[in-house]
Design a protein around this motif. Structure first.
Motif, PDB file in Angstrom:
ATOM      1  N   PRO A  69      82.580 150.602  -6.619  1.00 20.59           N
ATOM      2  CA  PRO A  69      82.407 152.152  -6.071  1.00 20.59           C
ATOM      3  C   PRO A  69      82.288 151.892  -4.745  1.00 20.59           C
ATOM      4  O   PRO A  69      82.065 150.863  -3.886  1.00 20.59           O
ATOM      5  CB  PRO A  69      81.108 152.502  -6.612  1.00 20.59           C
ATOM      6  CG  PRO A  69      80.968 151.565  -7.943  1.00 20.59           C
ATOM      7  CD  PRO A  69      81.615 150.345  -7.630  1.00 20.59           C
ATOM      8  N   ASP A  70      82.724 153.124  -3.859  1.00 14.87           N
ATOM      9  CA  ASP A  70      82.573 152.876  -2.493  1.00 14.87           C
ATOM     10  C   ASP A  70      81.024 152.520  -1.804  1.00 14.87           C
ATOM     11  O   ASP A  70      80.951 151.848  -0.930  1.00 14.87           O
ATOM     12  CB  ASP A  70      82.821 154.378  -2.099  1.00 14.87           C
ATOM     13  CG  ASP A  70      84.430 154.665  -2.056  1.00 14.87           C
ATOM     14  OD1 ASP A  70      85.210 153.825  -2.330  1.00 14.87           O
ATOM     15  OD2 ASP A  70      84.910 156.017  -1.595  1.00 14.87           O
ATOM     16  N   ALA A  71      80.287 153.087  -2.628  1.00 10.03           N
ATOM     17  CA  ALA A  71      78.937 152.790  -1.918  1.00 10.03           C
ATOM     18  C   ALA A  71      78.603 151.414  -2.200  1.00 10.03           C
ATOM     19  O   ALA A  71      77.785 150.791  -1.376  1.00 10.03           O
ATOM     20  CB  ALA A  71      77.762 153.599  -2.888  1.00 10.03           C
ATOM     21  N   VAL A  72      79.024 150.669  -3.076  1.00 13.22           N
ATOM     22  CA  VAL A  72      78.953 149.291  -3.400  1.00 13.22           C
ATOM     23  C   VAL A  72      79.523 148.558  -2.291  1.00 13.22           C
ATOM     24  O   VAL A  72      78.924 147.563  -1.829  1.00 13.22           O
ATOM     25  CB  VAL A  72      79.125 148.647  -4.898  1.00 13.22           C
ATOM     26  CG1 VAL A  72      78.922 147.256  -4.826  1.00 13.22           C
ATOM     27  CG2 VAL A  72      78.194 149.629  -5.928  1.00 13.22           C
ATOM     28  N   PHE A 106      88.731 144.476   5.548  1.00 16.49           N
ATOM     29  CA  PHE A 106      87.637 143.863   5.172  1.00 16.49           C
ATOM     30  C   PHE A 106      86.680 144.701   4.410  1.00 16.49           C
ATOM     31  O   PHE A 106      86.328 144.616   3.389  1.00 16.49           O
ATOM     32  CB  PHE A 106      86.749 143.279   6.481  1.00 16.49           C
ATOM     33  CG  PHE A 106      85.360 143.018   6.177  1.00 16.49           C
ATOM     34  CD1 PHE A 106      84.896 141.865   5.163  1.00 16.49           C
ATOM     35  CD2 PHE A 106      84.249 143.712   6.415  1.00 16.49           C
ATOM     36  CE1 PHE A 106      83.835 141.487   4.859  1.00 16.49           C
ATOM     37  CE2 PHE A 106      83.041 143.226   6.025  1.00 16.49           C
ATOM     38  CZ  PHE A 106      82.756 142.178   5.135  1.00 16.49           C
ATOM     39  N   VAL A 107      86.445 146.108   4.736  1.00 10.69           N
ATOM     40  CA  VAL A 107      85.661 146.992   3.904  1.00 10.69           C
ATOM     41  C   VAL A 107      86.008 147.221   2.489  1.00 10.69           C
ATOM     42  O   VAL A 107      85.371 147.202   1.596  1.00 10.69           O
ATOM     43  CB  VAL A 107      85.305 148.129   4.916  1.00 10.69           C
ATOM     44  CG1 VAL A 107      84.156 149.223   4.132  1.00 10.69           C
ATOM     45  CG2 VAL A 107      84.666 147.719   6.072  1.00 10.69           C
ATOM     46  N   LEU A 152      77.930 146.195   4.926  1.00  5.48           N
ATOM     47  CA  LEU A 152      76.899 146.220   5.663  1.00  5.48           C
ATOM     48  C   LEU A 152      75.978 145.069   5.880  1.00  5.48           C
ATOM     49  O   LEU A 152      75.275 144.584   6.755  1.00  5.48           O
ATOM     50  CB  LEU A 152      76.052 147.410   5.296  1.00  5.48           C
ATOM     51  CG  LEU A 152      75.024 147.980   6.474  1.00  5.48           C
ATOM     52  CD1 LEU A 152      75.515 148.419   7.676  1.00  5.48           C
ATOM     53  CD2 LEU A 152      74.226 149.081   5.704  1.00  5.48           C
ATOM     54  N   ARG A 153      75.868 144.514   4.541  1.00  5.31           N
ATOM     55  CA  ARG A 153      74.838 143.446   4.480  1.00  5.31           C
ATOM     56  C   ARG A 153      75.518 142.086   5.319  1.00  5.31           C
ATOM     57  O   ARG A 153      74.878 141.465   6.027  1.00  5.31           O
ATOM     58  CB  ARG A 153      74.900 142.921   2.868  1.00  5.31           C
ATOM     59  CG  ARG A 153      73.975 141.624   2.667  1.00  5.31           C
ATOM     60  CD  ARG A 153      74.365 141.247   1.259  1.00  5.31           C
ATOM     61  NE  ARG A 153      73.475 140.004   1.087  1.00  5.31           N
ATOM     62  CZ  ARG A 153      73.503 139.187  -0.008  1.00  5.31           C
ATOM     63  NH1 ARG A 153      74.503 139.350  -0.781  1.00  5.31           N
ATOM     64  NH2 ARG A 153      72.713 138.079   0.096  1.00  5.31           N
ATOM     65  N   PHE A 154      76.939 141.978   5.125  1.00  2.00           N
ATOM     66  CA  PHE A 154      77.557 141.079   5.985  1.00  2.00           C
ATOM     67  C   PHE A 154      77.364 141.201   7.290  1.00  2.00           C
ATOM     68  O   PHE A 154      77.063 140.404   8.378  1.00  2.00           O
ATOM     69  CB  PHE A 154      78.964 140.850   5.780  1.00  2.00           C
ATOM     70  CG  PHE A 154      79.779 139.962   6.686  1.00  2.00           C
ATOM     71  CD1 PHE A 154      79.842 138.662   6.534  1.00  2.00           C
ATOM     72  CD2 PHE A 154      80.419 140.437   7.769  1.00  2.00           C
ATOM     73  CE1 PHE A 154      80.419 137.828   7.250  1.00  2.00           C
ATOM     74  CE2 PHE A 154      81.094 139.540   8.659  1.00  2.00           C
ATOM     75  CZ  PHE A 154      81.030 138.065   8.333  1.00  2.00           C
TER      76      PHE A 154
END
Length: 481
Positions: free
Chosen positions: A277-280, A416-417, A286-288
Motif C-alpha cells: 500500500p502507498d502508506a507503507v 526509490f519511493v 520516510l524511515r530511510f
C-alpha cells in the motif's frame, strides 16, 4: 591458481548452450529509427541491451554523453570508494547466467580461492568486469551522444540528440517507440546544493558528482559538507591526494549507522515491494530519510586514519562567503576558512531540472499528487519523486492527457519511493530489468497486434506427408479371421 587457457571459455560455453539470440520479431515501422532507446551506457544500459536482445527485440540503441568508454559510467570517474557498497553475492547484469557473473569472470582470472578472500568487490575490478561484459557480449554504445529533448509524437517519440565526436558538435532528430532512462543518480533531477553554498563560485565549490581535480587540492585546506558515503569518499580522496587538512561537517549529531533498508532485504519484500500500500511505501521511504544514509565502516576508517582529518558532527553551516580567495564559514557558531569546499549533499529529484524532460515533466504523476501523508509524515523531497507503474514507467497526472508516458521507463534513483531500493544499482538488477523488458515486449507486441495476428494466423507448411506412416495404418479388410 587454477586457470584455463582461455578465461572466457565458461562464458563461451554458456552462450553456446543457451543458443543464438532470437531474431528480431518486432514489426518494422518505416518512420521509426529505434524500438528502444536506452539513455546511459553504464552497467545498467549494457544489461538492458543484452536482456532486450535475448528477448528478441531488435533496433535497440544505447547512448551515453561521455566522450568514450573510459569516461562512461561512474566507476572510473565519480565513484571514489575502494570497494563496492553491495555484497559480492548479489546478482548483477548476468541475466541469470552464472558464467557471465562477476564471480565467474574473477575466478577465471584469479581463481576461486582469491574470490573467496574478497569481502566486497574492489571498485576497479568491477569496472574491468563491466568493460569485459560490454565487449564480450558485443554491446554497441554510441558515445558522445546526449539526449536534449523528448518530444512526444504520434505513437512514438522524437528524440533531439546532441552529438560530439571530439572535434565538432551537431544535432539530429531520431525516433523511438520506447525509452529507458538508465542515466544515473541525477537522471530525474540534479545535484543538491544547499542554499548556504549556492552562491559560492565554482572555483571554490565542487559537488561529489563533479570530476574533481584532487591533485590541485594538494597542500590546501578542504571542507566537505555531508555525512553519507560520497562525502567520506571525497574526504578520503582529498587526504590521499595530499590535502593539508580536511574538515567534514555533518548536520546530524552523529553519523548515521543503522542501514534500515536491510530490514526489507529478503525475497518477499524485495519481489513484491511495489504491491505494498502507498502508506507503507511512504513510511519506509520516510524511515530511510530520517535515519540517514549510512557510510560503510571502511569509508570511515579510510579518513580517520589521517591525523589531519577533522570531523564536525552536529555542525550545520550558517554562513559561507569568499574573501581573499578563501571560503569563510560559520558552522555551529564557529568560524573557519578553507581553500575549497566539496558538497557531498546528494541529489534532488526535480523533473523540471532536466532539459530533456521539459515537454513531459508537467504531465508526470508525482507522489505528492497521489498520496497525502499525515502532517507529521510530510516530506517535500519524497513527494517530488515520480509515482511509477509496475514496470517502473511514468504514469499520467491527468488520466488521458499523456498516454504516451507509459512508454518511458525509469531505471534510476527517482524510483526509490515506488520500489524501495536505490534503483539503478546492483540490488535492483535482478528484479527490475526483467520487469521492464517484459513490459516492453508486451507493449510492442500488442501495439502491432494486427501484424502479429496475421503472422500467427499464416499458413504453415507441413513437415511430412502421409507416406511417412501410410504403411502402418490399420485397415479392417486386412485383419485375418
Amino acid at each position: 591458481m587454477t586457470q584455463t587457457t582461455n578465461p572466457d571459455q565458461g562464458a563461451l560455453d554458456t552462450l553456446r548452450l543457451i543458443g543464438p539470440d532470437p531474431d528480431n520479431w518486432v514489426a518494422d515501422r518505416p518512420d521509426i529509427d529505434h524500438n528502444v532507446l536506452i539513455v546511459g551506457g553504464g552497467q545498467s544500459g549494457a544489461a538492458f541491451a543484452f536482456a532486450l536482445r535475448r528477448a528478441g527485440i531488435g533496433k535497440v540503441s544505447v547512448i551515453d554523453g561521455a566522450p568514450d568508454e573510459s569516461r562512461a559510467g561512474v566507476w572510473l570517474t565519480r565513484a571514489r570508494m575502494t570497494r563496492l557498497r553491495t555484497p559480492k553475492v548479489l546478482p548483477g547484469p548476468e541475466a541469470g547466467l552464472p558464467a557471465l557473473s562477476f564471480q565467474a569472470w574473477y575466478e577465471a582470472r584469479h581463481g576461486a580461492e582469491a574470490y573467496a578472500k574478497i569481502e566486497r568487490i574492489p571498485r576497479e575490478q568491477w569496472a574491468a568486469y563491466l568493460a569485459w561484459y560490454r565487449h564480450f557480449l558485443s554491446i554497441p554504445i554510441r558515445y558522445g551522444v546526449t539526449l536534449t529533448r523528448i518530444e512526444p509524437a504520434d505513437g512514438h517519440f522524437r528524440l533531439h540528440l546532441s552529438i560530439h565526436d571530439g572535434t565538432r558538435m551537431w544535432h539530429v532528430v531520431e525516433t523511438t517507440r520506447k525509452i529507458i532512462l538508465a542515466n544515473g543518480v541525477a537522471g530525474n533531477g540534479k545535484p543538491f546544493i544547499p542554499d548556504v553554498l549556492a552562491a559560492l563560485p565554482s572555483a571554490q565549490l565542487s559537488h561529489t558528482s563533479h570530476d574533481i581535480d584532487f591533485a590541485a587540492l594538494r597542500g590546501k585546506s578542504v571542507a566537505v559538507v555531508g555525512g553519507a558515503a560520497s562525502a567520506f569518499d571525497a574526504a578520503a580522496t582529498a587526504l590521499e591526494a595530499g590535502a593539508a587538512d580536511v574538515h567534514l561537517f555533518v548536520r546530524r549529531a552523529s553519523i548515521p549507522s543503522v542501514p534500515v533498508t536491510r530490514s526489507r532485504a529478503y525475497p518477499g519484500a524485495y519481489d513484491n515491494y511495489s504491491a505494498l500500500p502507498d502508506a507503507v511505501r511512504w513510511k519506509q521511504a520516510l524511515r530511510f530519510r530520517r535515519s540517514g544514509s549510512t557510510p560503510p565502516p571502511d569509508a570511515i576508517g579510510r579518513v580517520t586514519r589521517h591525523d589531519n582529518f577533522h570531523l564536525h558532527p552536529g555542525a550545520q553551516w550558517q554562513h559561507a562567503r569568499v574573501a581573499d580567495q578563501r571560503v569563510e564559514v560559520v558552522a555551529a557558531g564557529h568560524p573557519f576558512a578553507f581553500d575549497h569546499v566539496i558538497a557531498g549533499t546528494g541529489y534532488a529529484i526535480d523533473l523540471h531540472a532536466r532539459a530533456e524532460l521539459t515537454d513531459i515533466a508537467d504531465h508526470v504523476l508525482l507522489w505528492r499528487d497521489r498520496y497525502e501523508p499525515a502532517p507529521h509524515e510530510r516530506d517535500d523531497a519524497l513527494g517530488a519523486h515520480p509515482y511509477l507503474g509496475e514496470a517502473l514507467e511514468y504514469l499520467e497526472k491527468t488520466p488521458g492527457a499523456a498516454p504516451w508516458l507509459k512508454h518511458i521507463h525509469i531505471y534510476n534513483p527517482a524510483a526509490f519511493v515506488s520500489f524501495g531500493l536505490p534503483v539503478g544499482d546492483v540490488p535492483s538488477m535482478k528484479r527490475d530489468i526483467p520487469a521492464i523488458v517484459r513490459r516492453i515486449s508486451r507493449d510492442l507486441f500488442i501495439d502491432d497486434l494486427d501484424a502479429h495476428e496475421a503472422r500467427i494466423d499464416a499458413d504453415v507448411a507441413p513437415e511430412f506427408d502421409e507416406s511417412h506412416y501410410a504403411h502402418r495404418v490399420w485397415r479392417a479388410d486386412t485383419v485375418e479371421h
